[in-house]
Design a protein around this motif. Structure first.
Motif, mmCIF file in Angstrom:
data_model
loop_
_atom_site.group_PDB
_atom_site.id
_atom_site.type_symbol
_atom_site.label_atom_id
_atom_site.label_comp_id
_atom_site.label_asym_id
_atom_site.label_seq_id
_atom_site.Cartn_x
_atom_site.Cartn_y
_atom_site.Cartn_z
ATOM 1 N N ASP A 296 0.842 -1.200 0.000
ATOM 2 C CA ASP A 296 0.000 0.000 0.000
ATOM 3 C C ASP A 296 0.879 1.252 0.000
ATOM 4 N N GLY A 297 0.243 2.426 0.074
ATOM 5 C CA GLY A 297 0.978 3.688 -0.020
ATOM 6 C C GLY A 297 1.983 3.891 1.099
ATOM 7 N N ARG A 298 1.823 3.145 2.224
ATOM 8 C CA ARG A 298 2.773 3.275 3.356
ATOM 9 C C ARG A 298 3.842 2.193 3.335
ATOM 10 N N GLY A 299 3.802 1.347 2.298
ATOM 11 C CA GLY A 299 4.815 0.293 2.188
ATOM 12 C C GLY A 299 4.456 -0.995 2.908
ATOM 13 N N GLU A 300 3.203 -1.100 3.390
ATOM 14 C CA GLU A 300 2.763 -2.346 4.047
ATOM 15 C C GLU A 300 2.310 -3.342 2.973
ATOM 16 N N ILE A 301 2.638 -4.628 3.185
ATOM 17 C CA ILE A 301 2.235 -5.644 2.203
ATOM 18 C C ILE A 301 0.725 -5.885 2.274
ATOM 19 N N LEU A 302 0.080 -5.733 1.131
ATOM 20 C CA LEU A 302 -1.357 -6.000 1.049
ATOM 21 C C LEU A 302 -1.617 -7.444 0.625
ATOM 22 N N ARG A 303 -0.889 -7.887 -0.410
ATOM 23 C CA ARG A 303 -1.097 -9.231 -0.962
ATOM 24 C C ARG A 303 0.225 -9.708 -1.535
ATOM 25 N N SER A 304 0.413 -11.011 -1.532
ATOM 26 C CA SER A 304 1.550 -11.557 -2.279
ATOM 27 C C SER A 304 1.159 -12.918 -2.838
ATOM 28 N N SER A 305 1.837 -13.310 -3.897
ATOM 29 C CA SER A 305 1.457 -14.544 -4.576
ATOM 30 C C SER A 305 2.655 -15.091 -5.346
#
Ligand SMILES: C[S@@+](CC[C@H](N)C(=O)[O-])C[C@H]1O[C@@H](n2cnc3c(N)ncnc32)[C@H](O)[C@@H]1O
Length: 256
Positions: A205-214
């Motif tokens: 996201d805009g703060r560098g937090e992981i939203l999703r990974s695959s």
């Protein structure tokens, strides 16, 4: 190989971010001009593996009518959503269908058949390639052209990145975050002309937090296409056209 989902699968990030990744890929620059040069002005083009419609819409904007055939529902759904937002005159010039290019029979011919951006390399070389050449020939009149964009074998044989924690792509996303791609595994088998890669897609996201990974599995096959195209009545029309230093577009003419 690590557990992974196939490229372009439902809920996969390679499908969701296909347009973000290809928009950043300068190695595709110039492909539309090649394909637009294969059919007469306003002609009908069949695209095998039309994905999210990247080329189909661009060719329609140049006045062609395009039928796109795509096997992956997650890619086809994006193409149809984009078509729904187009002005009607342009939208009418494009038709998308779900189908498998190795067995397709639309019972009509086109002015050109195109199989862009390594689509043929997604299916095993051998009978699947020959059947795809048969599909192209079945949808062409004698004397017309078919184009297949293939990765260069010497690029497929390159080793993967030494540091697999360095992203090979770091790109802004439409929602204001970032998409990072990591090549986690890469193995080329020269004896069977097969490259297997595990690519990790990470959305932040805009703060560098992981939203999703695959973790997604991308396999390419390579062999000389000419001997498999010849029995289907397709002869090389010119030298392959190099594109972006990683691939070449092979152009065949239907001779029977
Ligand atoms: C790299 S994308 C190219 C999409 C589009 N042609 C472009 O140039 O942007 C390859 C596409 O081929 C599709 N594909 C792979 N095998 C296929 C098959 N057997 N029949 C139809 N489509 C196939 C994949 O699902 C994917 O959408």
């Amino acid at each position: 190989m690590a557990p992974s989902r196939p490229y372009y699968a439902e809920r996969g990030l390679s499908a969701a971010f296909y347009d973000t990744v290809t928009a950043a890929d300068t190695r595709l620059e110039g492909d539309i001009e090649v394909y637009a040069g294969l059919a007469p002005a306003g002609g009908a083009i069949l695209e095998l593996g039309s994905g999210t419609g990247r080329l189909a819409f661009a060719l329609a904007e140049r006045g062609f009518t395009v039928t796109g055939v795509e096997i992956a529902p997650a890619m086809l759904a994006q193409a149809l959503a984009k078509q729904a937002d187009l002005e009607p005159e342009l939208a009418r010039r494009v038709v998308f269908k779900r189908g498998d290019m190795t067995s397709l029979d639309l019972k009509r011919t086109f002015d050109a058949v195109i199989c862009p951006y390594f689509t043929l390399a997604h299916v095993p070389r051998g009978m699947a390639w020959r059947n795809t050449f048969a599909t192209a020939a079945r949808h062409l009149k004698s004397g017309d052209l078919a184009a297949f964009h293939l990765p260069l074998p010497e690029i497929m044989a390159l080793p993967g990145p030494q540091n697999t924690d360095l992203p090979v792509l770091d790109q802004p996303t439409p929602s204001g975050g970032r998409l990072r791609l990591y090549v986690r595994e890469r193995a080329f088998r020269e004896d069977v002309g097969r490259l297997d890669q595990i690519i990790e897609y990470v959305e932040l996201d805009g703060r560098g937090e992981i939203l999703r990974s695959s973790l997604e599995r991308l396999t390419y096959y390579h062999t000389d296409p000419d001997p498999l195209a010849a029995p289907e009545g397709l002869a090389p029309d010119r030298d392959p056209i190099a594109l972006g230093g990683v691939g070449a577009i092979h152009i065949f003419r239907k001779t029977v």
